[in-house]
Design an enzyme around this catalytic site. Structure first.
Site, PDB file in Angstrom:
ATOM      1  N   GLY A  10       0.802  -1.226   0.000  1.00 11.17           N
ATOM      2  CA  GLY A  10       0.000   0.000   0.000  1.00 11.17           C
ATOM      3  C   GLY A  10       0.834   1.275   0.000  1.00 11.17           C
ATOM      4  O   GLY A  10       0.444   2.261   0.645  1.00 11.17           O
ATOM      5  N   GLY A  13      -0.640   4.901  -0.597  1.00 15.50           N
ATOM      6  CA  GLY A  13      -1.692   5.392   0.297  1.00 15.50           C
ATOM      7  C   GLY A  13      -1.161   6.432   1.278  1.00 15.50           C
ATOM      8  O   GLY A  13       0.051   6.638   1.395  1.00 15.50           O
ATOM      9  N   HIS A 155     -13.299  11.095  11.233  1.00 16.73           N
ATOM     10  CA  HIS A 155     -12.227  10.826  10.274  1.00 16.73           C
ATOM     11  C   HIS A 155     -12.449  11.577   8.974  1.00 16.73           C
ATOM     12  O   HIS A 155     -13.566  12.021   8.677  1.00 16.73           O
ATOM     13  CB  HIS A 155     -12.145   9.326   9.972  1.00 16.73           C
ATOM     14  CG  HIS A 155     -11.437   8.535  11.030  1.00 16.73           C
ATOM     15  ND1 HIS A 155     -12.060   8.061  12.146  1.00 16.73           N
ATOM     16  CD2 HIS A 155     -10.134   8.157  11.141  1.00 16.73           C
ATOM     17  CE1 HIS A 155     -11.196   7.418  12.904  1.00 16.73           C
ATOM     18  NE2 HIS A 155     -10.012   7.466  12.319  1.00 16.73           N
ATOM     19  N   LYS A 159     -12.278   7.617   4.175  1.00 13.10           N
ATOM     20  CA  LYS A 159     -12.125   6.375   4.953  1.00 13.10           C
ATOM     21  C   LYS A 159     -13.144   5.328   4.491  1.00 13.10           C
ATOM     22  O   LYS A 159     -14.311   5.656   4.275  1.00 13.10           O
ATOM     23  CB  LYS A 159     -12.291   6.673   6.446  1.00 13.10           C
ATOM     24  CG  LYS A 159     -12.025   5.471   7.320  1.00 13.10           C
ATOM     25  CD  LYS A 159     -11.737   5.857   8.753  1.00 13.10           C
ATOM     26  CE  LYS A 159     -11.555   4.629   9.644  1.00 13.10           C
ATOM     27  NZ  LYS A 159     -10.458   3.760   9.206  1.00 13.10           N
ATOM     28  N   GLY A 165     -11.433   1.279  13.274  1.00 16.34           N
ATOM     29  CA  GLY A 165     -10.813   0.200  14.042  1.00 16.34           C
ATOM     30  C   GLY A 165     -10.551   0.633  15.473  1.00 16.34           C
ATOM     31  O   GLY A 165     -10.693  -0.154  16.415  1.00 16.34           O
ATOM     32  N   THR A 166     -10.180   1.893  15.636  1.00 15.81           N
ATOM     33  CA  THR A 166      -9.893   2.416  16.985  1.00 15.81           C
ATOM     34  C   THR A 166     -11.153   2.395  17.848  1.00 15.81           C
ATOM     35  O   THR A 166     -11.105   2.018  19.028  1.00 15.81           O
ATOM     36  CB  THR A 166      -9.355   3.859  16.881  1.00 15.81           C
ATOM     37  OG1 THR A 166      -8.278   3.866  15.958  1.00 15.81           O
ATOM     38  CG2 THR A 166      -8.901   4.386  18.229  1.00 15.81           C
TER      39      THR A 166
HETATM   40  N1  LIG Z   1      -3.325   1.552  12.533  1.00  9.16           N
HETATM   41  C1  LIG Z   1      -3.241   2.857  12.341  1.00  9.16           C
HETATM   42  O1  LIG Z   1      -2.661   3.606  13.143  1.00  9.16           O
HETATM   43  C2  LIG Z   1      -3.830   3.439  11.102  1.00  9.16           C
HETATM   44  C3  LIG Z   1      -4.534   2.637  10.273  1.00  9.16           C
HETATM   45  N2  LIG Z   1      -5.066   3.123   9.132  1.00  9.16           N
HETATM   46  C4  LIG Z   1      -5.689   2.133   8.267  1.00  9.16           C
HETATM   47  O2  LIG Z   1      -4.725   1.791   7.273  1.00  9.16           O
HETATM   48  C5  LIG Z   1      -5.380   1.493   6.040  1.00  9.16           C
HETATM   49  C6  LIG Z   1      -4.843   2.411   4.963  1.00  9.16           C
HETATM   50  O3  LIG Z   1      -5.200   3.734   5.258  1.00  9.16           O
HETATM   51  P1  LIG Z   1      -4.832   4.930   4.270  1.00  9.16           P
HETATM   52  O4  LIG Z   1      -3.392   4.897   3.949  1.00  9.16           O
HETATM   53  O5  LIG Z   1      -5.428   6.157   4.840  1.00  9.16           O
HETATM   54  O6  LIG Z   1      -5.680   4.492   2.993  1.00  9.16           O
HETATM   55  P2  LIG Z   1      -5.429   4.841   1.469  1.00  9.16           P
HETATM   56  O7  LIG Z   1      -6.686   4.543   0.741  1.00  9.16           O
HETATM   57  O8  LIG Z   1      -4.802   6.184   1.339  1.00  9.16           O
HETATM   58  O9  LIG Z   1      -4.324   3.749   1.043  1.00  9.16           O
HETATM   59  C7  LIG Z   1      -4.564   2.406   0.877  1.00  9.16           C
HETATM   60  C8  LIG Z   1      -3.623   1.943  -0.220  1.00  9.16           C
HETATM   61  O10 LIG Z   1      -3.683   0.515  -0.316  1.00  9.16           O
HETATM   62  C9  LIG Z   1      -3.565   0.198  -1.673  1.00  9.16           C
HETATM   63  N3  LIG Z   1      -4.049  -1.147  -1.937  1.00  9.16           N
HETATM   64  C10 LIG Z   1      -5.322  -1.594  -1.936  1.00  9.16           C
HETATM   65  N4  LIG Z   1      -5.338  -2.894  -2.255  1.00  9.16           N
HETATM   66  C11 LIG Z   1      -4.050  -3.266  -2.438  1.00  9.16           C
HETATM   67  C12 LIG Z   1      -3.420  -4.479  -2.789  1.00  9.16           C
HETATM   68  N5  LIG Z   1      -4.131  -5.585  -3.030  1.00  9.16           N
HETATM   69  N6  LIG Z   1      -2.078  -4.514  -2.894  1.00  9.16           N
HETATM   70  C13 LIG Z   1      -1.355  -3.417  -2.674  1.00  9.16           C
HETATM   71  N7  LIG Z   1      -1.890  -2.228  -2.350  1.00  9.16           N
HETATM   72  C14 LIG Z   1      -3.224  -2.160  -2.227  1.00  9.16           C
HETATM   73  C15 LIG Z   1      -4.393   1.254  -2.374  1.00  9.16           C
HETATM   74  O11 LIG Z   1      -4.008   1.339  -3.728  1.00  9.16           O
HETATM   75  P3  LIG Z   1      -5.131   1.632  -4.866  1.00  9.16           P
HETATM   76  O12 LIG Z   1      -5.789   2.896  -4.466  1.00  9.16           O
HETATM   77  O13 LIG Z   1      -4.309   1.704  -6.106  1.00  9.16           O
HETATM   78  O14 LIG Z   1      -6.053   0.451  -4.821  1.00  9.16           O
HETATM   79  C16 LIG Z   1      -4.015   2.507  -1.593  1.00  9.16           C
HETATM   80  O15 LIG Z   1      -2.896   3.164  -2.160  1.00  9.16           O
HETATM   81  C17 LIG Z   1      -6.870   1.655   6.328  1.00  9.16           C
HETATM   82  O16 LIG Z   1      -7.410   0.398   6.665  1.00  9.16           O
HETATM   83  C18 LIG Z   1      -6.914   2.579   7.535  1.00  9.16           C
HETATM   84  O17 LIG Z   1      -8.064   2.425   8.287  1.00  9.16           O
HETATM   85  C19 LIG Z   1      -4.929   4.426   8.778  1.00  9.16           C
HETATM   86  C20 LIG Z   1      -4.270   5.303   9.591  1.00  9.16           C
HETATM   87  C21 LIG Z   1      -3.679   4.880  10.845  1.00  9.16           C
HETATM   88  O1  LIG Z   2      -8.357   5.470   8.243  1.00  8.48           O
HETATM   89  C1  LIG Z   2      -7.731   6.209   9.034  1.00  8.48           C
HETATM   90  O2  LIG Z   2      -7.335   7.334   8.732  1.00  8.48           O
HETATM   91  C2  LIG Z   2      -7.449   5.683  10.380  1.00  8.48           C
HETATM   92  N1  LIG Z   2      -7.768   4.463  10.657  1.00  8.48           N
HETATM   93  C3  LIG Z   2      -7.555   3.788  11.875  1.00  8.48           C
HETATM   94  C4  LIG Z   2      -8.891   3.407  12.483  1.00  8.48           C
HETATM   95  O3  LIG Z   2      -9.775   2.920  11.747  1.00  8.48           O
HETATM   96  O4  LIG Z   2      -9.052   3.520  13.682  1.00  8.48           O
HETATM   97  C5  LIG Z   2      -6.641   4.531  12.817  1.00  8.48           C
HETATM   98  C6  LIG Z   2      -6.790   6.013  12.791  1.00  8.48           C
HETATM   99  O5  LIG Z   2      -7.973   6.334  13.426  1.00  8.48           O
HETATM  100  C7  LIG Z   2      -6.746   6.547  11.358  1.00  8.48           C
END
Ligand SMILES: NC(=O)C1=CN([C@@H]2O[C@H](COP(=O)(O)OP(=O)(O)OC[C@H]3O[C@@H](n4cnc5c(N)ncnc54)[C@H](OP(=O)(O)O)[C@@H]3O)[C@@H](O)[C@H]2O)C=CC1
Ligand SMILES: O=C(O)C1=N[C@H](C(=O)O)C[C@H](O)C1
Length: 266
Positions: A10, A13, A155, A159, A165-166
């Site tokens: 990813g 993203g 958010h 999203k 998830g939090t």
């Molecule tokens: N744990 C934490 O602290 C946090 C968790 N998150 C979570 O992380 C995840 C990503 O968030 P975020 O970066 O904002 O989302 P984005 O949508 O910005 O990024 C997700 C990326 O994953 C890519 N992707 C999707 N399917 C695939 C695949 N099969 N192989 C490779 N790449 C793939 C997408 O590419 P494309 O668009 O080309 O499909 C996209 O670039 C979410 O589930 C979010 O809830 C977010 C922030 C903090």
């Molecule tokens: O999608 C996000 O941006 C985030 N996702 C995570 C969640 O679902 O809790 C963590 C954070 O809140 C950002």
């Protein structure tokens, strides 16, 4: 610390980009490949907004892990792919660190079982921000004294999953200490669907999505003549990176799946 070889799924993203930069600036981390949903055959430096790095871009994780060295897979994609990626990582003996949200309880249990059978460390952290983890812990502490609680998460409007998830993890941590209770009163009704939010064991979760927001959560408690609010705000995705680094360093030392950063914070 020995060099840690990392593959990131990813990388285009919001989170993936920050994770690539984290690996780039961390001396003992090395990026051996990224997994993109498109454009295999390129290198990281060909992707807009990413540092000038020569790691190859793959679109097939199984192939990627057969061809490059990898200790840890960081997954920041979608729940649909995140789970598949974890299973592929396990089959290659690679340790997953997963920030992707939207997994069900059953998913976590299944993945936990596989990790245990294979004796491989794995970490799923619904939120990597240290402040958010403290917010969840403080909320669980308060819930012992205030069983009436509502969670309001806010958010950005791109999203995918709701509740966040939090919010689900917060509700789970609260439910482990809170006396079971259905809040409100028996005549309460919803005149419009969803007005009272999602129901997690009688607690309500409200999900707000707006441009301009990043990731925010408030846990509200109410008692006789008083309220208590516990709030955390992530202003940017840099806020998650110290937690990602901690998870990568810790996953090398464990042999089971850990769900939640609170379980590895000192
Ligand atoms: N744990 C934490 O602290 C946090 C968790 N998150 C979570 O992380 C995840 C990503 O968030 P975020 O970066 O904002 O989302 P984005 O949508 O910005 O990024 C997700 C990326 O994953 C890519 N992707 C999707 N399917 C695939 C695949 N099969 N192989 C490779 N790449 C793939 C997408 O590419 P494309 O668009 O080309 O499909 C996209 O670039 C979410 O589930 C979010 O809830 C977010 C922030 C903090
Ligand atoms: O999608 C996000 O941006 C985030 N996702 C995570 C969640 O679902 O809790 C963590 C954070 O809140 C950002």
């Amino acid at each position: 610390m020995n060099e840690v070889k990392i593959v990131i799924a990813g990388p285009r993203g919001n989170m993936g980009k920050e994770a690539v930069k984290l690996v780039d600036r961390t001396e003992h981390f090395s990026l051996t490949a990224v997994l993109d949903s498109k454009s295999s055959g390129q290198t990281v430096k060909d992707i807009d907004g990413l540092p000038s790095m020569d790691a190859p871009v793959y679109t097939d994780l199984d192939l990627c892990l057969s061809e490059v060295e990898c200790d840890v897979l960081i997954d920041l994609t979608t729940p649909e792919y995140g789970k598949k990626h974890m299973e592929i990582a396990f089959s290659h003996g690679v340790r997953p660190v997963v920030g992707t949200t939207g997994f069900s309880n059953e998913d976590v249990q299944e993945l936990s079982k596989t990790a245990e059978q294979k004796g491989i460390g794995a970490i799923i952290a619904p939120n990597f921000a240290i402040g958010a983890v403290l917010m969840m812990k403080f909320a669980a502490m308060a819930a012992k004294y205030f069983p009436d609680v509502e969670i309001m998460e806010q958010h950005h409007d791109r999203k995918l999953d709701a509740p966040s998830g939090t919010a689900v993890k917060t509700a789970k941590m609260i439910s482990e200490v809170r006396e079971a209770k259905v809040q409100g009163h028996e005549d309460e009704r919803e005149d419009m669907d969803g007005a009272r939010g999602a129901d997690y064991e009688g607690m309500r979760i409200h999900s707000i999505r707006l441009p301009g927001l990043v990731a925010h959560q408030e846990v509200l408690f109410g008692g006789e003549g008083q309220t208590l609010k516990i709030r955390h705000d992530s202003m940017n995705r840099g806020s998650f990176m110290p937690g990602v680094q901690l998870a990568v360093e810790t996953v090398l030392k464990i042999d089971q799946l850990v769900y939640g950063l609170e379980n590895i914070m000192e």
